[in-house]
Write a protein that holds these residues in place. Structure first.
Motif, PDB file in Angstrom:
ATOM      1  N   PRO A 107      32.811 152.332  70.028  1.00 55.36           N
ATOM      2  CA  PRO A 107      34.127 151.789  70.389  1.00 55.36           C
ATOM      3  C   PRO A 107      34.690 150.835  69.347  1.00 55.36           C
ATOM      4  O   PRO A 107      35.906 150.816  69.118  1.00 55.36           O
ATOM      5  CB  PRO A 107      33.875 151.075  71.722  1.00 55.36           C
ATOM      6  N   LEU A 108      33.825 150.050  68.693  1.00 58.83           N
ATOM      7  CA  LEU A 108      34.323 149.131  67.671  1.00 58.83           C
ATOM      8  C   LEU A 108      34.806 149.891  66.437  1.00 58.83           C
ATOM      9  O   LEU A 108      35.793 149.497  65.803  1.00 58.83           O
ATOM     10  CB  LEU A 108      33.249 148.118  67.290  1.00 58.83           C
ATOM     11  N   LEU A 109      34.125 150.972  66.094  1.00 57.97           N
ATOM     12  CA  LEU A 109      34.609 151.821  65.001  1.00 57.97           C
ATOM     13  C   LEU A 109      35.954 152.438  65.378  1.00 57.97           C
ATOM     14  O   LEU A 109      36.857 152.544  64.539  1.00 57.97           O
ATOM     15  CB  LEU A 109      33.593 152.922  64.689  1.00 57.97           C
ATOM     16  N   VAL A 175      40.001 161.847  66.036  1.00 62.91           N
ATOM     17  CA  VAL A 175      38.707 161.186  65.807  1.00 62.91           C
ATOM     18  C   VAL A 175      38.687 159.793  66.426  1.00 62.91           C
ATOM     19  O   VAL A 175      37.726 159.401  67.105  1.00 62.91           O
ATOM     20  CB  VAL A 175      38.405 161.110  64.299  1.00 62.91           C
ATOM     21  N   VAL A 176      39.755 159.046  66.216  1.00 62.25           N
ATOM     22  CA  VAL A 176      39.792 157.678  66.744  1.00 62.25           C
ATOM     23  C   VAL A 176      39.843 157.680  68.267  1.00 62.25           C
ATOM     24  O   VAL A 176      39.156 156.886  68.926  1.00 62.25           O
ATOM     25  CB  VAL A 176      40.976 156.908  66.135  1.00 62.25           C
ATOM     26  N   TRP A 177      40.644 158.567  68.837  1.00 57.12           N
ATOM     27  CA  TRP A 177      40.648 158.696  70.296  1.00 57.12           C
ATOM     28  C   TRP A 177      39.261 159.052  70.815  1.00 57.12           C
ATOM     29  O   TRP A 177      38.809 158.536  71.848  1.00 57.12           O
ATOM     30  CB  TRP A 177      41.641 159.765  70.742  1.00 57.12           C
ATOM     31  N   PHE A 178      38.587 159.936  70.107  1.00 61.82           N
ATOM     32  CA  PHE A 178      37.238 160.349  70.533  1.00 61.82           C
ATOM     33  C   PHE A 178      36.268 159.171  70.517  1.00 61.82           C
ATOM     34  O   PHE A 178      35.466 159.008  71.449  1.00 61.82           O
ATOM     35  CB  PHE A 178      36.723 161.471  69.624  1.00 61.82           C
ATOM     36  N   LEU A 179      36.331 158.343  69.487  1.00 60.65           N
ATOM     37  CA  LEU A 179      35.453 157.181  69.426  1.00 60.65           C
ATOM     38  C   LEU A 179      35.774 156.175  70.525  1.00 60.65           C
ATOM     39  O   LEU A 179      34.872 155.594  71.148  1.00 60.65           O
ATOM     40  CB  LEU A 179      35.560 156.511  68.056  1.00 60.65           C
ATOM     41  N   LEU A 180      37.060 155.969  70.772  1.00 62.84           N
ATOM     42  CA  LEU A 180      37.463 155.007  71.800  1.00 62.84           C
ATOM     43  C   LEU A 180      37.101 155.496  73.199  1.00 62.84           C
ATOM     44  O   LEU A 180      36.518 154.754  73.999  1.00 62.84           O
ATOM     45  CB  LEU A 180      38.970 154.750  71.715  1.00 62.84           C
ATOM     46  N   LEU A 181      37.445 156.738  73.493  1.00 66.16           N
ATOM     47  CA  LEU A 181      37.173 157.286  74.824  1.00 66.16           C
ATOM     48  C   LEU A 181      35.701 157.655  74.988  1.00 66.16           C
ATOM     49  O   LEU A 181      35.088 157.375  76.026  1.00 66.16           O
ATOM     50  CB  LEU A 181      38.058 158.506  75.069  1.00 66.16           C
ATOM     51  N   GLY A 182      35.134 158.262  73.967  1.00 66.93           N
ATOM     52  CA  GLY A 182      33.726 158.643  74.027  1.00 66.93           C
ATOM     53  C   GLY A 182      32.792 157.459  73.991  1.00 66.93           C
ATOM     54  O   GLY A 182      31.647 157.552  74.438  1.00 66.93           O
ATOM     55  N   GLY A 183      33.273 156.329  73.455  1.00 65.12           N
ATOM     56  CA  GLY A 183      32.446 155.126  73.430  1.00 65.12           C
ATOM     57  C   GLY A 183      32.269 154.486  74.786  1.00 65.12           C
ATOM     58  O   GLY A 183      31.382 153.643  74.975  1.00 65.12           O
TER      59      GLY A 183
END
Length: 240
Positions: A107-109, A175-183
């Protein structure tokens, strides 16, 4: 350096570190939906979670190095688990920060990526992600892990070099949505496992033994970081 080389270098610098125009709002929303489509369904998540594991173990490894520990290696497994081994003092701030970095890294990434996209640095984000994956590859110690990182890094490289601005923007936002939501999901998965008495050697439990703070409070921290990152990063992404 002759004038042609200097011009080419300046052009490359502007391309990488300059700002690119924001995509249309429908693209931002479509990439959010695409990210949810590979996170919510359990069967798809079993595959896509590998990317979250890369960020998770990369977080452990990066913080280990930043706190002065010696990074021995990283292993990524086909069941989406991973292991990062570092050497150094078995207690103290360095070990605590290293253990806490796993669940908070994706999520921080994502939050950092959203900050870059908010100011139009789409190409810089793609190149930075590629560089981090190349650096991580050096520390991978198993074949499956190496294959996963190579495929992921290769995708970033192809998009960075061979596609146009619109495709790059859509990919970066996805990619950023994936990190935020997947985190967000891994912390809930860990909570479910702990409620059934499993995952006794999880990052939260290791942190509990290191700090004498209940594992539940560390789990609350993981939830807080992931949800706050999603709220803050999502706001930046939607302000196009």
């Amino acid at each position: 350096m002759d004038s042609t080389a200097a011009t080419s270098l300046a052009s490359l610098w502007d391309e990488v570190f300059g700002s690119q125009p924001d995509p249309d709002l429908w693209v931002v929303i479509a990439t959010m939906v695409a990210a949810l489509a590979v996170i919510v369904p359990h069967g798809v998540w079993r595959v896509s979670r590998n990317a979250i594991t890369i960020a998770h173990e990369g977080g452990h490894g990066l913080v280990a190095l930043l706190t002065g520990r010696s990074l021995s290696g990283i292993r990524l497994h086909s069941d989406t688990s991973g292991l990062t081994v570092s050497r150094g003092k078995p207690t103290g701030p360095g070990m605590i920060l290293t253990a806490a970095a796993g669940y908070t890294a994706p999520p921080l990434l994502g939050l950092g990526g959203a900050a870059l996209l908010a100011v139009g640095h789409i190409t810089a984000l793609l190149w930075l992600a590629t560089a981090l994956l190349v650096a991580m590859l050096v520390m991978i110690r198993n074949a499956y892990g190496a294959l996963t990182v190579i495929l992921t890094g290769g995708t970033f490289l192809v998009v960075s070099w061979l596609t146009g601005p619109q495709v790059q923007a859509a990919f970066a936002y996805a990619v950023v949505w994936f990190l935020l939501l997947g985190g967000v999901r891994p912390a809930f998965e860990l909570q479910a496992k702990r409620s059934h008495g499993s995952a006794g050697d999880s990052d939260a439990d290791q942190l509990s033994r290191l700090t004498h703070v209940p594992a539940g409070l560390w789990l609350f921290l993981f939830h807080a970081v992931s949800l706050c990152s999603l709220l803050g990063g999502g706001r930046w992404l939607l302000e196009v």
